[in-house]
Scaffold this motif. Structure first.
Motif, PDB file in Angstrom:
ATOM      1  N   LYS A   7     -37.699 -11.820  -1.901  1.00  0.00           N
ATOM      2  CA  LYS A   7     -38.823 -10.979  -1.480  1.00  0.00           C
ATOM      3  C   LYS A   7     -39.141 -11.228  -0.005  1.00  0.00           C
ATOM      4  O   LYS A   7     -39.347 -10.296   0.764  1.00  0.00           O
ATOM      5  N   GLU A   8     -39.127 -12.475   0.382  1.00  0.00           N
ATOM      6  CA  GLU A   8     -39.429 -12.830   1.774  1.00  0.00           C
ATOM      7  C   GLU A   8     -38.323 -12.335   2.713  1.00  0.00           C
ATOM      8  O   GLU A   8     -38.598 -11.763   3.766  1.00  0.00           O
ATOM      9  N   GLN A   9     -37.079 -12.534   2.326  1.00  0.00           N
ATOM     10  CA  GLN A   9     -35.974 -12.175   3.227  1.00  0.00           C
ATOM     11  C   GLN A   9     -35.673 -10.665   3.239  1.00  0.00           C
ATOM     12  O   GLN A   9     -35.028 -10.183   4.167  1.00  0.00           O
ATOM     13  N   LEU A  10     -36.160  -9.953   2.255  1.00  0.00           N
ATOM     14  CA  LEU A  10     -35.874  -8.523   2.184  1.00  0.00           C
ATOM     15  C   LEU A  10     -37.114  -7.660   2.435  1.00  0.00           C
ATOM     16  O   LEU A  10     -37.165  -6.503   2.034  1.00  0.00           O
ATOM     17  N   LYS A  11     -38.104  -8.212   3.137  1.00  0.00           N
ATOM     18  CA  LYS A  11     -39.333  -7.483   3.425  1.00  0.00           C
ATOM     19  C   LYS A  11     -39.050  -6.157   4.132  1.00  0.00           C
ATOM     20  O   LYS A  11     -39.706  -5.148   3.892  1.00  0.00           O
ATOM     21  N   ALA A  12     -38.084  -6.138   5.009  1.00  0.00           N
ATOM     22  CA  ALA A  12     -37.775  -4.945   5.791  1.00  0.00           C
ATOM     23  C   ALA A  12     -37.342  -3.772   4.903  1.00  0.00           C
ATOM     24  O   ALA A  12     -37.466  -2.607   5.294  1.00  0.00           O
ATOM     25  N   TYR A  13     -36.842  -4.052   3.703  1.00  0.00           N
ATOM     26  CA  TYR A  13     -36.355  -3.001   2.823  1.00  0.00           C
ATOM     27  C   TYR A  13     -37.397  -2.564   1.787  1.00  0.00           C
ATOM     28  O   TYR A  13     -37.147  -1.669   1.006  1.00  0.00           O
ATOM     29  N   HIS A  14     -38.559  -3.180   1.808  1.00  0.00           N
ATOM     30  CA  HIS A  14     -39.603  -2.878   0.845  1.00  0.00           C
ATOM     31  C   HIS A  14     -40.343  -1.610   1.248  1.00  0.00           C
ATOM     32  O   HIS A  14     -40.691  -1.401   2.392  1.00  0.00           O
ATOM     33  N   THR A  15     -40.533  -0.718   0.298  1.00  0.00           N
ATOM     34  CA  THR A  15     -41.340   0.497   0.532  1.00  0.00           C
ATOM     35  C   THR A  15     -42.454   0.526  -0.495  1.00  0.00           C
ATOM     36  O   THR A  15     -42.390  -0.122  -1.531  1.00  0.00           O
TER      37      THR A  15
ATOM     38  N   ILE B 203     -26.457   6.184   1.209  1.00  0.00           N
ATOM     39  CA  ILE B 203     -25.302   5.284   1.158  1.00  0.00           C
ATOM     40  C   ILE B 203     -25.447   4.192   2.208  1.00  0.00           C
ATOM     41  O   ILE B 203     -25.222   3.015   1.935  1.00  0.00           O
ATOM     42  N   VAL B 204     -25.826   4.588   3.422  1.00  0.00           N
ATOM     43  CA  VAL B 204     -26.006   3.611   4.502  1.00  0.00           C
ATOM     44  C   VAL B 204     -27.100   2.622   4.140  1.00  0.00           C
ATOM     45  O   VAL B 204     -26.932   1.406   4.278  1.00  0.00           O
ATOM     46  N   ASN B 205     -28.229   3.147   3.639  1.00  0.00           N
ATOM     47  CA  ASN B 205     -29.338   2.264   3.252  1.00  0.00           C
ATOM     48  C   ASN B 205     -28.933   1.321   2.130  1.00  0.00           C
ATOM     49  O   ASN B 205     -29.270   0.140   2.139  1.00  0.00           O
ATOM     50  N   PHE B 206     -28.219   1.854   1.122  1.00  0.00           N
ATOM     51  CA  PHE B 206     -27.789   1.014   0.011  1.00  0.00           C
ATOM     52  C   PHE B 206     -26.812  -0.055   0.496  1.00  0.00           C
ATOM     53  O   PHE B 206     -26.906  -1.216   0.092  1.00  0.00           O
ATOM     54  N   THR B 207     -25.899   0.334   1.369  1.00  0.00           N
ATOM     55  CA  THR B 207     -24.925  -0.624   1.904  1.00  0.00           C
ATOM     56  C   THR B 207     -25.631  -1.719   2.693  1.00  0.00           C
ATOM     57  O   THR B 207     -25.325  -2.905   2.535  1.00  0.00           O
ATOM     58  N   ASP B 208     -26.587  -1.324   3.521  1.00  0.00           N
ATOM     59  CA  ASP B 208     -27.358  -2.302   4.299  1.00  0.00           C
ATOM     60  C   ASP B 208     -28.126  -3.237   3.376  1.00  0.00           C
ATOM     61  O   ASP B 208     -28.157  -4.457   3.589  1.00  0.00           O
ATOM     62  N   LEU B 209     -28.752  -2.671   2.352  1.00  0.00           N
ATOM     63  CA  LEU B 209     -29.515  -3.484   1.407  1.00  0.00           C
ATOM     64  C   LEU B 209     -28.592  -4.440   0.653  1.00  0.00           C
ATOM     65  O   LEU B 209     -28.928  -5.624   0.476  1.00  0.00           O
TER      66      LEU B 209
END
Length: 185
Positions: free
Chosen positions: A175-183, A114-120
């Motif tokens: 893609k560039e701005q959300l690099k931190a959330y990429h796995t 939930i925390v990860n989804f909210t952050d994303l």
């Protein structure tokens, strides 16, 4: 009187008359045998000793109401019963502990999700704000409303190529701005 020479039946009779020496003789006569049975059942010295203690405590406390015909059989059956109940309680307690641990892990995992989804979701929202309004609107229609390129082009009076251009441009920015959330999964 020499209690060691008395029969089990005589000891039980004296026990019912609150004779503590008769109780001590029963204890001395059967303690080791009962300990061996309890130890064989539980596998631990401490628990076996505790169960034998509980049995003798119960024998003393119930001395006037217990009906004991064969002392040896009575004590053996009693210690086996106590050992079985102990093992059952340990199994139940272990299952309960496993349930609690599993439930805690599951809650922790759900909370993390939930925390990860909210952050994303917040990061996507911020990234969408940095896009031109038209690109943002086209992207929302395509990805959040599942509309086709042709449908979006018709609604916004654009060519399909223009809609595809906006989608490509938006995906690159996200893609560039959300690099931190990429796995890699």
């Amino acid at each position: 009187m020499q209690y060691q020479k008395l029969s089990d039946e005589e000891l039980v009779s004296f026990l019912k008359s609150d004779n503590q020496t008769a109780f001590e003789e029963i204890y001395n006569r059967y303690w080791l045998k009962l300990f061996g049975i309890a130890f064989n059942e539980t596998g631990t010295r401490e628990e076996a000793e505790e169960l034998v203690h509980d049995l003798f405590e119960s024998l003393w406390n119930r001395r006037q109401v217990s009906v004991i015909r064969h002392l040896s059989s009575y004590l053996v059956v009693s210690i086996k019963h106590l050992s079985t109940n102990y093992i059952k309680s340990q199994i139940t307690q272990r299952k309960y502990q496993e349930y609690l641990i599993f439930n805690q892990i599951q809650q922790s995992y759900s909370t993390d999700e939930i925390v990860n989804f909210t952050d994303l979701a917040k990061a996507v929202e911020e990234a969408m704000k940095s896009l031109p309004e038209r690109s943002s609107e086209i992207f929302k229609m395509s990805r959040f409303e599942n509309r086709s390129v042709k449908d979006i082009a018709n609604q916004m009076n654009l060519s399909e190529k223009a809609v595809e251009y906006h989608l490509t441009k938006t995906l690159k920015v996200l893609k560039e701005q959300l690099k931190a959330y990429h796995t890699d999964n």
